[in-house]
Structure formats: structure tokens, C-alpha cells
Design an enzyme around this catalytic site. Structure first.
Site, PDB file in Angstrom:
ATOM      1  CG  ASP A  19      -1.782  -1.176   1.336  1.00 52.96           C
ATOM      2  OD1 ASP A  19      -2.100  -1.740   0.275  1.00 52.96           O
ATOM      3  OD2 ASP A  19      -2.158  -1.550   2.461  1.00 52.96           O
TER       4      ASP A  19
HETATM    5  N1  URA Z   1      -1.084  -5.959   4.037  1.00 56.35           N
HETATM    6  C1  URA Z   1      -1.607  -4.712   4.017  1.00 56.35           C
HETATM    7  O1  URA Z   1      -2.631  -4.436   4.618  1.00 56.35           O
HETATM    8  N2  URA Z   1      -0.937  -3.776   3.288  1.00 56.35           N
HETATM    9  C2  URA Z   1       0.209  -4.029   2.638  1.00 56.35           C
HETATM   10  O2  URA Z   1       0.766  -3.119   2.012  1.00 56.35           O
HETATM   11  C3  URA Z   1       0.728  -5.325   2.677  1.00 56.35           C
HETATM   12  C4  URA Z   1       0.067  -6.281   3.395  1.00 56.35           C
END
Ligand code: URA
Length: 246
Positions: A117
Site C-alpha cells: 500500500d
Molecule cells: N497488508 C496490508 O494491509 N498492506 C500491505 O501493504 C501489505 C500487506
């Protein structure tokens, strides 16, 4: 094994200099030929001005504008991703991950292997090897990914139990569980996942009654961010030994 038969040695790949430059992300074939004609490319310290001159690519070094380049058939890269960077090659709200890498990687169509993310930091792998990317991203592969999550609420034994036993996310057919989970401090835990579902850590923490305030990926398989020693935003090429840890 054994025997006295002849050994077949695979032929070394030989490529013309313009193709070599293009394959390394220098630019279009036309631009590469121009650079060669201008004497900007040297092999073994000598300018090569004929773009048709061919070289064995294995271990080839050349200079372009006096910068040294080492021929790489494919790129395998680790990046310590900072926050507020999108993994997509077409980012919409934040700068893209390619802004942190040399321009020639863009020409080589380097892609992130899976995504983090925009606000998740830590270990991100990138490659221009489509088959490798595909294999690494396959759900059958179960590469464990370890995250350090900072939580809004306290980390309790019940939270750890819930994450390990499995939580049902509303769009998943079956509960998802952490293959490992351990408390690091009052508001931090390490969680290991073998799947890579959308926002998985954040959604699992929310489903277990907590909230993820910050998230960092600290390892993929046996490759740890610590061992790579990268500053935030820093990147490195991965060696064969490091790739084998994946
Ligand atoms: N899980 C999440 O919630 N975000 C990420 O970026 C990776 C794993």
C-alpha cells in the site's frame, strides 16, 4: 554420470552493440546507434563506433559517457520503500516507485513483485523478468512475508490467537490466518502471511478488533530488510545467493 562422450557447451550469447545498449534500457535503437556513432560507448576502454560490432554479453562491461555499466540479462532489485509512494507504474495520488530508481529501469519495464500500500514501508522486490515475477506472485508458492505492524489498540494474547486461528474477511471464501504472529511491544506485533490479499494485514487486524496504524514489510522468504542494510528509498541488485533465499 561419467562416460567419455563430448560435453555440449551452450553457445555464449553474442549481440550487436546497439541491441546490447537497448536491452540495458539506454533508449531506443536509433538513440543507441547515435551514441555509438558519437563515440560515447567504450568497450575495454576503446570507443566502438560501429553499432554492428558484436560482443558476448555474459560479464560484459562497457562505459557510456564514462559511466560504467555491467550487462544484466534481467534485473532483480530490492527496494526499501518509503511511505507515500505507490507501487503501480501508473500512480494516481502519490509518486510512483519508479521515481526512486534509475531511468533505464523504466525502459526495461521493471515491475514490482506484488504490491505494498502507499503507506506501507519496507521490503519491495522488483524485476523485469516476467516469468520470475509470475512465479513469485503465484498463490501456490506460499512465500512467507513478515510484517511489523503498529497497532492503535494494545496487542493482547487474544488478538494473537485470533490472527493465528484465522479471521473471516467479508469477500473471502474461507478464513485467513497468520502462519506466525508474535507480540513485539504493547502496540507492535510481527505477523507472517503466506498469501498476499488486498490490504490483508490491515483488514485482518480490523476484523480482529484492532487497527493498523503503521505497517512495514521486514522480510520475504529468508531475505530480510535488515540484512540488506538499505536506507529508506534505497535499493540494490539482488545476488543469486539472495534470490535463492526467496
Ligand atoms: N497488508 C496490508 O494491509 N498492506 C500491505 O501493504 C501489505 C500487506
Amino acid at each position: 554420470m561419467g562416460g567419455t562422450g563430448s560435453v555440449t557447451v551452450p553457445p555464449m550469447a553474442k549481440l550487436s552493440l546497439d541491441r546490447i545498449l537497448q536491452s540495458q534500457g539506454v533508449g531506443t535503437r536509433k538513440w543507441c546507434r547515435q551514441l555509438i556513432a558519437d563515440g560515447e560507448v567504450k568497450v575495454g576502454g576503446t570507443p566502438v563506433t560501429d553499432y554492428r560490432a558484436s560482443f558476448e554479453t555474459d560479464g560484459l562491461r562497457f562505459t557510456l559517457f564514462d559511466d560504467e555499466w555491467v550487462y544484466r540479462e534481467h534485473l532483480y532489485i530490492a527496494l526499501n520503500k518509503p511511505t507515500d509512494i505507490e507501487c503501480s507504474r501508473k500512480p494516481s495520488h502519490h509518486p510512483g516507485v519508479m521515481t526512486l530508481l534509475p531511468e533505464e529501469f523504466n525502459w526495461r519495464d521493471v515491475q514490482a513483485i506484488g504490491r505494498l500500500d502507499h503507506d506501507t514501508t519496507g521490503l519491495l522486490l522488483l524485476t523485469d523478468d516476467g516469468a520470475f515475477n509470475h512465479a513469485m506472485s503465484s498463490p501456490k508458492r506460499h512465500v512467507p512475508k513478515r510484517y511489523l505492524a503498529t497497532t492503535a489498540e494494545q496487542v493482547t494474547p487474544a488478538l494473537i490467537d485470533t490472527l493465528v486461528s484465522g479471521v473471516q474477511l467479508h469477500d473471502e471464501p474461507a478464513p485467513l490466518h497468520a502462519s506466525e504472529c508474535l507480540k513485539v511491544s504493547e502496540n507492535q506485533l510481527e505477523i507472517v502471511l503466506e498469501q498476499g490479499k488486498y490490504h490483508q494485514v490491515k483488514r485482518m487486524l480490523a476484523a480482529a478488533g484492532n487497527h493498523c496504524a503503521a505497517l512495514q514489510r521486514i522480510s520475504i522468504g529468508g531475505l530480510t530488510l535488515d540484512a540488506l542494510g538499505l536506507d529508506e528509498g534505497g535499493w540494490c541488485y539482488l545476488s543469486d545467493e539472495q534470490l535463492a533465499l526467496l
